[in-house]
Design a protein around this motif. Sequence first.
Motif, PDB file in Angstrom:
ATOM      1  N   GLU A 153       0.850  -1.200   0.000  1.00 59.15           N
ATOM      2  CA  GLU A 153       0.000   0.000   0.000  1.00 59.15           C
ATOM      3  C   GLU A 153       0.880   1.242   0.000  1.00 59.15           C
ATOM      4  OE1 GLU A 153      -3.309   0.362  -0.107  1.00 59.15           O
ATOM      5  OE2 GLU A 153      -3.812  -1.773  -0.059  1.00 59.15           O
TER       6      GLU A 153
ATOM      7  N   ILE B 250      -3.572   1.713   4.929  1.00 57.07           N
ATOM      8  CA  ILE B 250      -2.809   2.803   5.553  1.00 57.07           C
ATOM      9  C   ILE B 250      -3.599   4.101   5.423  1.00 57.07           C
ATOM     10  CG2 ILE B 250      -0.615   4.085   5.542  1.00 57.07           C
ATOM     11  CD1 ILE B 250      -0.021   1.202   6.001  1.00 57.07           C
ATOM     12  N   SER B 251      -3.707   4.840   6.530  1.00 54.22           N
ATOM     13  CA  SER B 251      -4.350   6.160   6.487  1.00 54.22           C
ATOM     14  C   SER B 251      -3.589   7.080   7.441  1.00 54.22           C
ATOM     15  CB  SER B 251      -5.819   6.037   6.904  1.00 54.22           C
ATOM     16  OG  SER B 251      -6.407   7.311   7.013  1.00 54.22           O
TER      17      SER B 251
ATOM     18  N   LEU C  89      -2.655   2.451  10.979  1.00 51.25           N
ATOM     19  CA  LEU C  89      -2.365   1.221  10.251  1.00 51.25           C
ATOM     20  C   LEU C  89      -3.438   0.192  10.623  1.00 51.25           C
ATOM     21  CD1 LEU C  89      -0.378  -0.698   8.672  1.00 51.25           C
ATOM     22  CD2 LEU C  89       0.811  -1.025  10.838  1.00 51.25           C
TER      23      LEU C  89
ATOM     24  N   ALA D 286       8.515  -0.224   5.554  1.00 51.77           N
ATOM     25  CA  ALA D 286       8.170   0.944   4.733  1.00 51.77           C
ATOM     26  C   ALA D 286       9.428   1.530   4.104  1.00 51.77           C
ATOM     27  CB  ALA D 286       7.465   1.989   5.585  1.00 51.77           C
TER      28      ALA D 286
ATOM     29  N   SER E 100      -1.142   8.197   9.961  1.00 47.78           N
ATOM     30  CA  SER E 100      -0.355   7.428  10.943  1.00 47.78           C
ATOM     31  C   SER E 100      -1.119   6.217  11.464  1.00 47.78           C
ATOM     32  CB  SER E 100       0.043   8.335  12.111  1.00 47.78           C
ATOM     33  OG  SER E 100      -1.102   8.954  12.651  1.00 47.78           O
TER      34      SER E 100
ATOM     35  N   PHE F 294       4.529   0.914   1.753  1.00 45.59           N
ATOM     36  CA  PHE F 294       4.395   0.017   2.907  1.00 45.59           C
ATOM     37  C   PHE F 294       4.141  -1.406   2.396  1.00 45.59           C
ATOM     38  CE2 PHE F 294       3.489   4.152   4.535  1.00 45.59           C
ATOM     39  CZ  PHE F 294       3.876   4.142   5.872  1.00 45.59           C
TER      40      PHE F 294
ATOM     41  N   GLY G 194       1.292   5.214   1.414  1.00 42.91           N
ATOM     42  CA  GLY G 194       0.845   6.049   2.529  1.00 42.91           C
ATOM     43  C   GLY G 194       1.641   7.340   2.587  1.00 42.91           C
TER      44      GLY G 194
ATOM     45  N   GLN H 112       0.649  10.577  -1.624  1.00 41.82           N
ATOM     46  CA  GLN H 112       0.908   9.313  -0.920  1.00 41.82           C
ATOM     47  C   GLN H 112       2.018   8.560  -1.660  1.00 41.82           C
ATOM     48  OE1 GLN H 112      -1.441   8.522   2.068  1.00 41.82           O
ATOM     49  NE2 GLN H 112      -1.139  10.692   1.658  1.00 41.82           N
TER      50      GLN H 112
END
Length: 714
Positions: free
Chosen positions: A70, A116-117, A121, A92, A119, A83, A72, A79
């Motif tokens: 993903e 991931i959004s 997880l 990461a 900080s 990760f 992030g 982004q």
Amino acid sequence: MDPILNRMDYLQVGVTSQKTMKLLPASRHRATQKVVIGDHDGVVICFGMKKGEAGAVFKTLPGPKVARLELGGVLNTPQEKIFIAAASEIRAFTKRGKQFLSFETNLTESIKAMHISGSDLFLSASYIYNHYCDCKDQHYYLSGDKINDVICLPVERLSRITPVLACQDRVLRVLQGSDVMYEIEVPGPPTVLALHNGNGGDSGEDLLFGTSDGKLGLIQITTSKPIHKWEIQNEKKRGGILCIDSFDIVGDGVKDLLVGRDDGMVEVYSFDNANEPVLRFDQMLSESVTSIQGGCVGKDSYDEIVVSTYSGWVTGLTTEPIHKESGPGEELKFNQEMQNKISSLRNELEHLQYKVLQERENYQQSSQSSKAKSTVPSFGINDKFTLNKDDASYSLILEVQTAIDNVLIQSDVPIDLLDVDKNSAVVSFSSCDSESNDNFLLATYRCQADTTRLELKIRSIEGQYGTLQAYVTPRIQPKTCQVRQYHIKPLSLHQRTHFIDHDRPMNTLTLTGQFSFAEVHSWVVFCLPEVPEKPPAGECVTFYFQNTFLDTQLESIYRKGEGVFKSDNISTISILKDVLSKEATKKINLNISYEINEVSVQHTLKLIHPKLEYQLLLAKKVQLIDALKELQIHEGNMNFLIPEYRCILEEADHLQEEYKKQPAHLERLYGMITDLFIDKFKFKGTNVKTKVPLLLEILDSYDQNALISFFDAA
């Protein structure tokens, strides 16, 4: 206008899992983007295209297989941090390949899904969901069935954290902290979740889902309840959905829906004025599509759909035309570019041939050495064994990273192999001696040179249970084979459902005894498909099932010391009674009692009636086709025939195709009626097997009322 897309293969890595390829954000509008992908060798590679060649930006060393990848970064910024989830660890990297995070989650199971959004997880293993913030544990949830995917509604738009789990039991679970806020029932086991338009749509709450049986839908996840927006049924019988993305490939200013399926189908859906999806483009690739992204990779200003496949190919379906309109100068330049590319490919081919020769020599030396150990080459198999509700058959899909030479199918229970249109393999059957060696089926599928994916269709008989084995041999040297086993369960044609009709006449089977909740759950797992292997949380559990062949139903409620099974089909109760008497009483004394509802027999016969009538009529029509064709040739036209016969001739191909697809269908229905007859009287303590020939005579000249009268009179 529908898009015209041309295929370009960029690079091949190792075998890939679902959702392990992403495009990094572009530096400017419609500039080329870098591709980052992780494979089963644990290697993460980031590359970009330059003059038609793939150039690596960075490549990591091998390690545990990459299960998810993903992107992030800080919310509301590009982004571009990468990760990856491998085993129970999250790592990461920056876009240049520098590792800046290694987080060991200490989960007992390997990570299967990740989101991931900022900080935050969100992780899920098979049954466990965890939420971390800045690598600190925040929330935890234990699911009752396997978690296939996890996502969170956009925090930057909604200012609340709303994770959603896609669970195998056909349910989306919407969480708040560690608790389920509500559950959403979906039409199939959900395999993938994605935010509509990449950001949750107009409301920020719109969520797309794809299922393993190929259905697609959009749901708005509000704070109090779900709002179903639309759903696309899988009418073309295509594969399960593995990946979804939103990107404007049509070029009308509205983001389209990009879908990748496990049969290799890539689809593009646009939205009409009513915001309903309409299929605009589809293309078949030869293997399952594990990731899909919209962007620009091959050349500036040319949008494309980038996909990764199971065997590791990164392929673009680009809007760049293959044949360009150009002047003499441009043509010369293009020819020179093509010559350079051909020369480069020749050099690469020579290098690979030399490398293969070297490796072959090394292998020969090592295998002939006195200290040599057996070095069997390993290969990955991606397999799927699922029940199709539409035709009550099982699909067995076998996908190998290299070409398949042959597949041997062996079964110790009676099963039918059905025709599959997509299957180009040549099948041959071997004779079996079921009495001496428990072989009911031995069939070999010999595949064409470049086949990496084989799909088979199987129909089982309820009450007959055992194991189906597939021996897969790929085209690699030295010859090696892998065996995959699939359990055919006693009630194999039953499928989990959310609701049943409680007004139907039900027969009841009750178990009591000194058994634990885990033990009674293990018996249910043994008898029925689609039941989670781990016992669900709580003291009591209820499961509903539907028979995909007859549409009868089963309700199972069990707890420690008691199990109650209710069905409108006596044969279902009879199978459960026989299997549980045999399997469960090996270690435990069980008290088995039953309550039979006579009305249920007539009810089941009425459910069978339309299916039996259709099959009898189909068989009758197919028998007439040859005779009618002879008459047509003799008379020169069809005008003299009555409309019914003319209709049979006009639909001859379709009728024969339908009949060919359903071998032994009529025999199956006869068998089910016979079992129903025997089971009805078995519960009364009467053996009516001597009356079966008379029953078959009535079925041959079928009349529903006569059949019901025979059941009542006997």
